[in-house]
Design an enzyme around this catalytic site. Structure first.
Site, PDB file in Angstrom:
ATOM      1  N   HIS A 119       0.988  -1.247  -0.067  1.00  0.00           N
ATOM      2  CA  HIS A 119       0.059   0.056  -0.172  1.00  0.00           C
ATOM      3  C   HIS A 119       0.769   1.213   0.041  1.00  0.00           C
ATOM      4  O   HIS A 119       1.856   1.280   0.193  1.00  0.00           O
ATOM      5  CB  HIS A 119      -1.116   0.016   1.236  1.00  0.00           C
ATOM      6  CG  HIS A 119      -0.303   0.509   2.700  1.00  0.00           C
ATOM      7  ND1 HIS A 119       0.444  -0.661   3.332  1.00  0.00           N
ATOM      8  CD2 HIS A 119      -0.467   1.157   3.296  1.00  0.00           C
ATOM      9  CE1 HIS A 119       0.795  -0.165   4.432  1.00  0.00           C
ATOM     10  NE2 HIS A 119       0.310   0.941   4.543  1.00  0.00           N
ATOM     11  N   HIS A 125       0.661   5.668   1.095  1.00  0.00           N
ATOM     12  CA  HIS A 125       0.132   6.855   1.438  1.00  0.00           C
ATOM     13  C   HIS A 125       0.480   8.053   0.828  1.00  0.00           C
ATOM     14  O   HIS A 125       1.977   8.176   0.631  1.00  0.00           O
ATOM     15  CB  HIS A 125       0.280   7.012   2.946  1.00  0.00           C
ATOM     16  CG  HIS A 125      -0.438   5.860   3.917  1.00  0.00           C
ATOM     17  ND1 HIS A 125      -1.788   5.576   4.073  1.00  0.00           N
ATOM     18  CD2 HIS A 125       0.585   5.028   4.659  1.00  0.00           C
ATOM     19  CE1 HIS A 125      -1.685   4.609   4.768  1.00  0.00           C
ATOM     20  NE2 HIS A 125      -0.386   4.041   5.136  1.00  0.00           N
ATOM     21  N   TYR A 177      11.684   4.461   0.257  1.00  0.00           N
ATOM     22  CA  TYR A 177      10.675   4.517  -0.727  1.00  0.00           C
ATOM     23  C   TYR A 177       9.650   5.513  -0.170  1.00  0.00           C
ATOM     24  O   TYR A 177       8.638   5.461   0.195  1.00  0.00           O
ATOM     25  CB  TYR A 177       9.891   3.268  -1.273  1.00  0.00           C
ATOM     26  CG  TYR A 177      10.650   2.401  -1.604  1.00  0.00           C
ATOM     27  CD1 TYR A 177      11.440   2.466  -2.821  1.00  0.00           C
ATOM     28  CD2 TYR A 177      10.732   1.101  -0.864  1.00  0.00           C
ATOM     29  CE1 TYR A 177      12.319   1.402  -3.469  1.00  0.00           C
ATOM     30  CE2 TYR A 177      11.667  -0.052  -1.491  1.00  0.00           C
ATOM     31  CZ  TYR A 177      12.162   0.287  -2.498  1.00  0.00           C
ATOM     32  OH  TYR A 177      13.126  -0.749  -3.131  1.00  0.00           O
TER      33      TYR A 177
END
Length: 175
Positions: free
Chosen positions: A59, A61, A147
């Site tokens: 996932h 954000h 990342y």
């Protein structure tokens, strides 16, 4: 089927959470180049400011600020997801429902969005983004995770050296 009403504010800043359909997959970090290219091409065609982002294996954000007069983040997400999906090999499990619609089984269909209300709300969500690799056990400190925009924020002096390491945690969770 439930109808979701999304908050739309031209020029607004939004917090997003976007998940893979298979939450144990590692596609986002394994294919970070393809994900970056999907973002790059989408931002070229439909500009927005990418204020903060963290990409985890399953996932991501991020905080986006939309251009003045523009609130069309759904198109941007559709493009990012489809460009990423077209950029990687097939092989994921695809449900009958998705197969009938010609969809792949990479992304969850929906995503979470939150319109940022003020500077405090912005900071809480930025901290949440940058601390997320630690929260999920991927890194001992935000600086250890490659990342993320954490390094850019650290270089700008937004965070002090060592922020989020050892036992420091956020004081507020986003709503």
């Amino acid at each position: 089927m439930r109808t979701y009403i999304r908050t739309r504010s031209a020029g607004g800043t939004y917090f997003f959470t976007v998940n893979l359909a298979e939450r144990k997959a590692r596609l986002l970090t394994e294919h970070i180049i393809e994900l970056r290219e999907a973002f790059r091409r989408t931002r070229r065609d439909h500009p927005f400011l990418l204020d903060a982002i963290v990409v985890l294996p399953d996932h991501l954000h991020c905080l986006w600020t939309m251009p003045d007069g523009d609130d069309d983040y759904p198109t941007r997400w559709r493009l990012i997801k489809s460009r990423f999906s077209r950029g990687i090999a097939h092989g994921e499990w695809v449900s009958n429902s998705r197969r009938r619609k010609g969809e792949r089984g990479i992304w969850q269909r929906r995503y979470w969005e939150h319109l940022i209300r003020d500077d405090h709300d912005y900071r809480v969500h930025a901290d949440y983004i940058h601390y997320n690799p630690v929260k999920h056990g991927h890194a001992a400190s935000p600086a250890d995770w490659p990342y993320s925009t954490f390094h850019r924020w650290l270089d700008r002096g937004t965070y002090p050296p060592g922020w989020g390491g050892s036992h420091e945690t956020m004081t507020h969770e986003p709503e």
